[in-house]
Scaffold this motif. Structure first.
Motif, PDB file in Angstrom:
ATOM      1  N   LYS A  10      -7.347   7.238  -3.514  1.00  9.62           N
ATOM      2  CA  LYS A  10      -6.542   7.163  -4.738  1.00  9.62           C
ATOM      3  C   LYS A  10      -5.450   6.112  -4.582  1.00  9.62           C
ATOM      4  O   LYS A  10      -5.140   5.375  -5.519  1.00  9.62           O
ATOM      5  N   THR A  11      -4.868   6.046  -3.388  1.00  3.38           N
ATOM      6  CA  THR A  11      -3.843   5.038  -3.124  1.00  3.38           C
ATOM      7  C   THR A  11      -4.456   3.643  -3.166  1.00  3.38           C
ATOM      8  O   THR A  11      -3.877   2.711  -3.736  1.00  3.38           O
ATOM      9  N   LEU A  12      -5.642   3.485  -2.561  1.00  5.55           N
ATOM     10  CA  LEU A  12      -6.325   2.187  -2.601  1.00  5.55           C
ATOM     11  C   LEU A  12      -6.625   1.789  -4.044  1.00  5.55           C
ATOM     12  O   LEU A  12      -6.464   0.617  -4.417  1.00  5.55           O
ATOM     13  N   ALA A  13      -7.047   2.744  -4.861  1.00  5.77           N
ATOM     14  CA  ALA A  13      -7.362   2.447  -6.263  1.00  5.77           C
ATOM     15  C   ALA A  13      -6.136   1.929  -7.001  1.00  5.77           C
ATOM     16  O   ALA A  13      -6.218   0.960  -7.776  1.00  5.77           O
ATOM     17  N   ARG A  14      -4.976   2.563  -6.778  1.00  4.10           N
ATOM     18  CA  ARG A  14      -3.738   2.105  -7.440  1.00  4.10           C
ATOM     19  C   ARG A  14      -3.338   0.714  -6.933  1.00  4.10           C
ATOM     20  O   ARG A  14      -2.873  -0.133  -7.711  1.00  4.10           O
ATOM     21  N   TYR A  15      -3.512   0.477  -5.626  1.00  2.00           N
ATOM     22  CA  TYR A  15      -3.199  -0.829  -5.039  1.00  2.00           C
ATOM     23  C   TYR A  15      -4.035  -1.925  -5.711  1.00  2.00           C
ATOM     24  O   TYR A  15      -3.513  -2.964  -6.125  1.00  2.00           O
ATOM     25  N   MET A  16      -5.334  -1.673  -5.823  1.00  5.56           N
ATOM     26  CA  MET A  16      -6.224  -2.674  -6.412  1.00  5.56           C
ATOM     27  C   MET A  16      -5.957  -2.865  -7.902  1.00  5.56           C
ATOM     28  O   MET A  16      -6.070  -3.981  -8.427  1.00  5.56           O
ATOM     29  N   ASP A  17      -5.608  -1.790  -8.570  1.00  3.03           N
ATOM     30  CA  ASP A  17      -5.301  -1.873  -9.994  1.00  3.03           C
ATOM     31  C   ASP A  17      -4.115  -2.807 -10.223  1.00  3.03           C
ATOM     32  O   ASP A  17      -4.116  -3.652 -11.129  1.00  3.03           O
ATOM     33  N   ARG A  18      -3.076  -2.667  -9.392  1.00  2.90           N
ATOM     34  CA  ARG A  18      -1.910  -3.537  -9.514  1.00  2.90           C
ATOM     35  C   ARG A  18      -2.250  -4.970  -9.124  1.00  2.90           C
ATOM     36  O   ARG A  18      -1.738  -5.927  -9.708  1.00  2.90           O
ATOM     37  N   GLU A  19      -3.108  -5.120  -8.142  1.00  2.83           N
ATOM     38  CA  GLU A  19      -3.451  -6.447  -7.640  1.00  2.83           C
ATOM     39  C   GLU A  19      -4.340  -7.209  -8.610  1.00  2.83           C
ATOM     40  O   GLU A  19      -4.135  -8.398  -8.863  1.00  2.83           O
ATOM     41  N   ALA A  20      -5.376  -6.530  -9.162  1.00  3.93           N
ATOM     42  CA  ALA A  20      -6.359  -7.206 -10.004  1.00  3.93           C
ATOM     43  C   ALA A  20      -6.070  -7.095 -11.482  1.00  3.93           C
ATOM     44  O   ALA A  20      -6.599  -7.885 -12.279  1.00  3.93           O
ATOM     45  N   GLY A  21      -5.277  -6.116 -11.883  1.00  2.00           N
ATOM     46  CA  GLY A  21      -4.975  -5.937 -13.290  1.00  2.00           C
ATOM     47  C   GLY A  21      -6.003  -5.120 -14.044  1.00  2.00           C
ATOM     48  O   GLY A  21      -5.968  -5.068 -15.284  1.00  2.00           O
ATOM     49  N   LEU A  51       0.835  -1.200   0.000  1.00  2.00           N
ATOM     50  CA  LEU A  51       0.000   0.000   0.000  1.00  2.00           C
ATOM     51  C   LEU A  51       0.870   1.250   0.000  1.00  2.00           C
ATOM     52  O   LEU A  51       0.594   2.220  -0.707  1.00  2.00           O
ATOM     53  N   ARG A  52       1.929   1.225   0.783  1.00  2.00           N
ATOM     54  CA  ARG A  52       2.838   2.373   0.818  1.00  2.00           C
ATOM     55  C   ARG A  52       3.489   2.576  -0.558  1.00  2.00           C
ATOM     56  O   ARG A  52       3.632   3.711  -1.033  1.00  2.00           O
ATOM     57  N   MET A  53       3.859   1.485  -1.199  1.00  2.00           N
ATOM     58  CA  MET A  53       4.470   1.591  -2.527  1.00  2.00           C
ATOM     59  C   MET A  53       3.459   2.142  -3.532  1.00  2.00           C
ATOM     60  O   MET A  53       3.810   2.922  -4.418  1.00  2.00           O
ATOM     61  N   ALA A  54       2.180   1.754  -3.389  1.00  2.00           N
ATOM     62  CA  ALA A  54       1.141   2.265  -4.289  1.00  2.00           C
ATOM     63  C   ALA A  54       0.930   3.763  -4.094  1.00  2.00           C
ATOM     64  O   ALA A  54       0.495   4.463  -5.013  1.00  2.00           O
ATOM     65  N   SER A  55       1.256   4.258  -2.899  1.00  2.78           N
ATOM     66  CA  SER A  55       1.095   5.691  -2.633  1.00  2.78           C
ATOM     67  C   SER A  55       2.192   6.526  -3.279  1.00  2.78           C
ATOM     68  O   SER A  55       2.093   7.755  -3.319  1.00  2.78           O
ATOM     69  N   GLY A  56       3.241   5.850  -3.755  1.00  6.21           N
ATOM     70  CA  GLY A  56       4.349   6.569  -4.379  1.00  6.21           C
ATOM     71  C   GLY A  56       5.494   6.826  -3.437  1.00  6.21           C
ATOM     72  O   GLY A  56       6.519   7.384  -3.830  1.00  6.21           O
ATOM     73  N   ALA A  57       5.348   6.430  -2.147  1.00  8.00           N
ATOM     74  CA  ALA A  57       6.429   6.627  -1.180  1.00  8.00           C
ATOM     75  C   ALA A  57       7.577   5.679  -1.496  1.00  8.00           C
ATOM     76  O   ALA A  57       7.368   4.507  -1.833  1.00  8.00           O
ATOM     77  N   ALA A  58       8.784   6.179  -1.393  1.00  2.00           N
ATOM     78  CA  ALA A  58       9.965   5.368  -1.689  1.00  2.00           C
ATOM     79  C   ALA A  58      10.180   4.322  -0.612  1.00  2.00           C
ATOM     80  O   ALA A  58       9.973   4.579   0.572  1.00  2.00           O
ATOM     81  N   LYS A  59      10.572   3.136  -1.030  1.00  2.00           N
ATOM     82  CA  LYS A  59      10.915   2.087  -0.078  1.00  2.00           C
ATOM     83  C   LYS A  59      12.316   2.335   0.453  1.00  2.00           C
ATOM     84  O   LYS A  59      13.256   2.498  -0.308  1.00  2.00           O
ATOM     85  N   GLU A  60      12.430   2.358   1.782  1.00  2.00           N
ATOM     86  CA  GLU A  60      13.710   2.701   2.396  1.00  2.00           C
ATOM     87  C   GLU A  60      14.252   1.511   3.182  1.00  2.00           C
ATOM     88  O   GLU A  60      13.992   1.367   4.374  1.00  2.00           O
ATOM     89  N   GLY A  61      14.994   0.659   2.520  1.00  2.00           N
ATOM     90  CA  GLY A  61      15.677  -0.438   3.197  1.00  2.00           C
ATOM     91  C   GLY A  61      14.718  -1.403   3.857  1.00  2.00           C
ATOM     92  O   GLY A  61      13.888  -2.015   3.208  1.00  2.00           O
TER      93      GLY A  61
END
Length: 500
Positions: free
Chosen positions: A366-377, A285-295
């Motif tokens: 909006k973040t949830l929408a991007r998460y679901m888009d990646r999950e369901a295609g 979910l954090r990645m779908a929000s556009g936040a950078a993954k930090e280690g």
């Protein structure tokens, strides 16, 4: 069947939105039509003018005595209008309380054809000894037992295990067979003898199919564990909620430590739990929000339940305009989803968890929408969730039958410039199949956000919402008749005529 469009106006006879075309039918008539996004299940609802089942004769289907009916029967046998009058306790109808107070919403939604497709069935349970709505407890206890029996059979089918000597399976089959006989649907499927696993499973599947077609609100997708939620009728922020039931509990019993005081002084609502919720991986979910993954992983491990909050404005008059705010936010539970019903923070998403490791629990949709888009295609948010939520909101306001009165004159939030506007927060949960379920709605919902970065998403959303709300409430209400259907993030859903 009343004439078309007695309860709903749209911009012209062929107007449609991205949610689909709105059907020109009354929200309260027993018409087989439906609103956009809702299946045509209006014929399944028991007509408002029919007497309760106990007055028609125990187990007799609608129609002539002793004659079988193909129309599915209701689990809630009591007349909703009589129950509403008793539950209001001399308060008038058509107020915001019909939506805001949980027991009134449960009863109001029985007016709505097809409500079983988007509202988990619910019952009003007054305190023991209270003579208000006594039939509700009887109906709930029968539903609880039937839900347990169906869940036990579904569990056997799911695991491919059938033992003809299993006492629990035998009891579950007995419960289902008795209900089918009372519905006068003919003889239930023949029970197999001996230790034939295949025959036993086929028998269980046939019983479940018969129940699904015989009972209008059977909601088989919610019957895997027989979990129920007990909510104080005036509860808020998750306080006082209990989750009860399970495959080992064939009969309902009040929890020993349940208190009928404070917000529960008028009782509880027993609502069917959405047992297969869509769950979130917080790192994804954090990645779908556009936040950078930090280690190292920033969020707790596990999959989390969540609810969606959508704001709605209703111009609460006898010609009520319903406006849906397209942006919303989700609230994530404090603990990963669990089968342990005593872990309330794993099941109630808005319950505060003191002392837990801080992590972000509020995210914009909006973040949830991007998460679901990646999950369901595909775009689940626009294609499934948003149309279903719009339809559920409009159907709910229709069922409440807004009217003018003292309550409406107070406005919303005390600002005279907003009268008679009412702000609601509609709460939804999502099933693993992306099916939307309306859980509850709140008048004047809490608009506070956590301090610092953990509350930034909600604060940013509220800033835009307040500006759009001010624009909408300052607009000429008659402008909807001249083509105005969108103001900022608000989308006009339609106009309700309760007098129809």
């Amino acid at each position: 069947h009343r004439s078309p469009c007695t309860n709903l106006e749209r911009m012209g006879p062929t107007h449609s939105t991205s949610a689909g075309r709105w059907s020109p039918c009354s929200a309260f008539s027993p018409c087989p039509c439906s609103f956009a996004g809702l299946p045509q299940l209006g014929r399944f609802a028991r007509r408002a003018h029919e007497p309760p089942a106990r007055l028609r004769g125990a187990g007799v289907a609608a129609g002539a005595p002793g004659v079988e009916s193909d129309v599915p029967q209701s689990l809630c046998r009591s007349a909703s209008e009589a129950l509403l009058a008793a539950a209001r306790k001399r308060s008038p109808g058509g107020t915001v309380g019909e939506i805001h107070r949980k027991h009134l919403l449960a009863l109001v939604m029985r007016r709505c054809p097809g409500a079983a497709q988007f509202v988990p069935r619910a019952y009003f349970l007054p305190p023991p000894g209270d003579d208000v709505c006594p039939s509700e407890m009887e109906d709930f206890q029968q539903d609880f037992g039937l839900s347990w029996a169906a869940a036990v059979l579904a569990d056997a089918v799911r695991h491919g295990a059938w033992d003809s000597h299993d006492a629990r399976l035998a009891e579950a089959a007995d419960v289902c067979e008795r209900r089918l006989r009372r519905l006068r649907r003919g003889s239930p499927p023949a029970r197999p003898s001996g230790f034939e696993v295949g025959a036993g499973l086929a028998f269980a599947e046939r019983l479940l199919r018969e129940l699904q077609t015989s009972i209008s609100e059977f909601q088989q997708s919610l019957l895997s564990e027989n979990w129920w939620v007990l909510k104080p009728v005036d509860g808020a922020v998750g306080k006082g909620i209990r989750v009860v039931g399970g495959l080992q509990q064939p009969h309902f019993q009040w929890p020993d430590d349940l208190k009928f005081s404070g917000r529960a002084i008028d009782g509880f609502v027993a609502q069917k739990y959405v047992e297969g919720p869509h769950l979130l991986d917080l790192e994804l979910l954090r990645m779908a929000s556009g936040a950078a993954k930090e280690g190292a992983r920033l969020d707790p491990v596990g999959r989390f339940k969540y609810n969606i909050r959508q704001w709605v404005l209703v111009r609460w008059t006898e010609n009520a305009d319903v406006w849906f705010y397209e942006e919303g936010y989700i609230g994530v539970s404090a603990l990963p989803f669990s089968a342990d019903l005593d872990q309330l923070s794993a099941h109630v998403s808005n319950l505060a968890e003191h002392g837990a490791p801080p992590f972000q629990r509020i995210w914009d949709t909006k973040t949830l929408a991007r998460y679901m888009d990646r999950e369901a295609g595909y775009d689940v948010w626009k294609q499934k969730l948003l149309p279903s939520m719009r339809s559920a909101v409009f159907s709910t306001v229709c069922a409440a039958r807004p009217r003018c009165g003292k309550d409406a004159d107070r406005g919303s939030g005390g600002d005279p410039g907003r009268q008679p506007w009412k702000r609601f927060g509609f709460d939804f949960t999502v099933g693993a199949d992306y099916k939307v379920w309306l859980i509850e709605a709140n008048h004047n919902p809490g608009m506070k956000a956590a301090k610092g970065a953990l509350g930034a998403a909600k604060r940013d959303l509220m800033e835009v919402f307040y500006a759009d709300e001010k624009s909408l409430c300052g607009a000429d209400s008659r402008s909807t008749s001249h083509g105005l259907t969108k103001v900022g993030g608000f989308q006009w859903l339609g106009r309700v005529h309760p007098g129809g």
